[in-house]
Write a protein that holds these residues in place. Sequence first.
Motif, PDB file in Angstrom:
ATOM      1  N   ASN A 165       2.627  -6.425   2.917  1.00  0.00           N
ATOM      2  CA  ASN A 165       3.014  -6.144   4.292  1.00  0.00           C
ATOM      3  C   ASN A 165       4.518  -6.264   4.510  1.00  0.00           C
ATOM      4  O   ASN A 165       5.245  -6.873   3.721  1.00  0.00           O
ATOM      5  N   VAL A 223       6.192  -7.880   6.665  1.00  0.00           N
ATOM      6  CA  VAL A 223       6.723  -9.184   7.065  1.00  0.00           C
ATOM      7  C   VAL A 223       7.210  -9.961   5.838  1.00  0.00           C
ATOM      8  O   VAL A 223       8.241 -10.643   5.887  1.00  0.00           O
ATOM      9  N   VAL A 224       6.484  -9.862   4.747  1.00  0.00           N
ATOM     10  CA  VAL A 224       6.671 -10.814   3.646  1.00  0.00           C
ATOM     11  C   VAL A 224       7.247 -10.212   2.370  1.00  0.00           C
ATOM     12  O   VAL A 224       7.298 -10.880   1.342  1.00  0.00           O
ATOM     13  N   GLY A 240      -1.727  -6.841   5.358  1.00  0.00           N
ATOM     14  CA  GLY A 240      -1.103  -7.475   6.531  1.00  0.00           C
ATOM     15  C   GLY A 240      -0.552  -6.533   7.589  1.00  0.00           C
ATOM     16  O   GLY A 240      -0.638  -6.818   8.785  1.00  0.00           O
ATOM     17  N   THR A 241       0.063  -5.433   7.181  1.00  0.00           N
ATOM     18  CA  THR A 241       0.565  -4.441   8.162  1.00  0.00           C
ATOM     19  C   THR A 241       0.051  -3.058   7.738  1.00  0.00           C
ATOM     20  O   THR A 241       0.827  -2.121   7.563  1.00  0.00           O
ATOM     21  N   VAL A 247      -3.219 -13.298  12.394  1.00  0.00           N
ATOM     22  CA  VAL A 247      -3.372 -13.497  10.945  1.00  0.00           C
ATOM     23  C   VAL A 247      -3.866 -14.894  10.602  1.00  0.00           C
ATOM     24  O   VAL A 247      -3.973 -15.262   9.443  1.00  0.00           O
ATOM     25  N   GLY A 285       4.153 -15.931   5.441  1.00  0.00           N
ATOM     26  CA  GLY A 285       4.082 -15.413   4.069  1.00  0.00           C
ATOM     27  C   GLY A 285       3.734 -16.453   3.031  1.00  0.00           C
ATOM     28  O   GLY A 285       3.645 -16.122   1.844  1.00  0.00           O
ATOM     29  N   GLY A 301       0.862 -17.800   2.533  1.00  0.00           N
ATOM     30  CA  GLY A 301      -0.396 -17.344   1.943  1.00  0.00           C
ATOM     31  C   GLY A 301      -0.203 -16.055   1.148  1.00  0.00           C
ATOM     32  O   GLY A 301      -0.749 -15.895   0.058  1.00  0.00           O
ATOM     33  N   VAL A 360      -5.559 -10.037   4.862  1.00  0.00           N
ATOM     34  CA  VAL A 360      -4.854 -10.633   6.006  1.00  0.00           C
ATOM     35  C   VAL A 360      -5.450 -10.148   7.341  1.00  0.00           C
ATOM     36  O   VAL A 360      -5.526  -8.945   7.598  1.00  0.00           O
TER      37      VAL A 360
HETATM   38  N1  TZP Z   1       1.629 -10.340  10.693  1.00  0.00           N
HETATM   39  C1  TZP Z   1       1.127  -9.387   9.905  1.00  0.00           C
HETATM   40  S1  TZP Z   1       1.189  -9.782   8.247  1.00  0.00           S
HETATM   41  C2  TZP Z   1       1.896 -11.303   8.604  1.00  0.00           C
HETATM   42  C3  TZP Z   1       2.051 -11.433   9.991  1.00  0.00           C
HETATM   43  C4  TZP Z   1       2.656 -12.584  10.693  1.00  0.00           C
HETATM   44  C5  TZP Z   1       2.223 -12.281   7.553  1.00  0.00           C
HETATM   45  C6  TZP Z   1       1.095 -13.232   7.296  1.00  0.00           C
HETATM   46  O1  TZP Z   1       1.434 -14.129   6.269  1.00  0.00           O
HETATM   47  P1  TZP Z   1       0.517 -15.358   5.849  1.00  0.00           P
HETATM   48  O2  TZP Z   1       0.905 -15.583   4.430  1.00  0.00           O
HETATM   49  O3  TZP Z   1      -0.905 -14.916   5.953  1.00  0.00           O
HETATM   50  O4  TZP Z   1       0.838 -16.513   6.744  1.00  0.00           O
END
Ligand code: TZP
Length: 261
Positions: free
Chosen positions: A20, A22-23, A62-63, A135, A188, A190, A91
């Motif tokens: 995703n 974000v990470v 995640g995204t 998430v 991120g 996880g 996620v």
């Molecule tokens: N929104 C979409 S993906 C993401 C967020 C905040 C990152 C989630 O990271 P993690 O590692 O599951 O906390």
Amino acid sequence: MNHLIDEVRKQQPLIHNITNQVVMNFTANGLYAVGAAPVMAHAKEEVEEMAQIASALLLNIGTLTKEQVDAMVLAGKAANQAGVPVVLDPVGVGATTFRTDSAKRILQEVNVTCIRGNAGEIANLAGVGAQVRGVEGSSDIDVQQLASLAFDTLQVPLAITGEKDVVIDKNEQVIISNGHPLLTKVTGAGCLLSAVIAAFLSVSDKVTDAISGALSYYGVAAENAAEKHQYPGSFQIAFLDQLFAVDGAEVNKKKRITRSS
Ligand code: TZP
Ligand code: ATP
Ligand code: MG
Ligand code: MG
């Protein structure tokens, strides 16, 4: 016995991440700190080629977009053909129908080596009681019982992470109680962990050893970082440093693992 982190550093596996927005940067820096080599490649035109030359593939929704899920399926099938291990990080599964349907589609079309998620995500995937908010997720069911229920339904080795982590496959259940609550304050934590599990899977044929090895190493790095830094910003940097600094001997000394069959 040598810890698998030392083997990861020796082999420097190439980890193909479809992850995703974000990470991405944190994941690339984290994999470098671990001793692996990251590559992020998402386009459907190249994912099959990349997955086949990689040592492991990470699929993280995640995204997600429809196009990205299509690319994940292409990459996953190519990895399967090449014998490359595949990790799925589901996620936010349960937060929206699109996430749930996409994760289920990936599991139907790709032979996944390991699923890593929080209790809420895994409970949703398995269709048992769960709460997911964005998430973040939890379940009312005891985490070890949840692991058994989820494995029975999904038939894929999996790791449920949280205050204690549970790893399960058809032969055993492993509990790892390293880690630190500050990990929940770093976005991120996880997602990077799932990429680290991919790196460990690429250097070991025994799936539960690879997953629990990654979890104990990751938890010890977090504990070391939290000894010196109690705020999320400086903890995040110290954690990356500790992922680089911790070796197998230190993990073997500090790991807290119990097994049941
Ligand atoms: N929104 C979409 S993906 C993401 C967020 C905040 C990152 C989630 O990271 P993690 O590692 O599951 O906390
Ligand atoms: P969430 O989105 O719910 O935060 P996540 O996908 O980020 O989930 P976590 O379950 O937070 O993943 O796991 C990431 C790492 O944080 C794992 O190594 C886990 O052991 C550790 N961890 C999470 N919560 C705690 C806690 N309360 N105490 C110790 N370690 C924790
Ligand atoms: Mg988190
Ligand atoms: Mg997560």
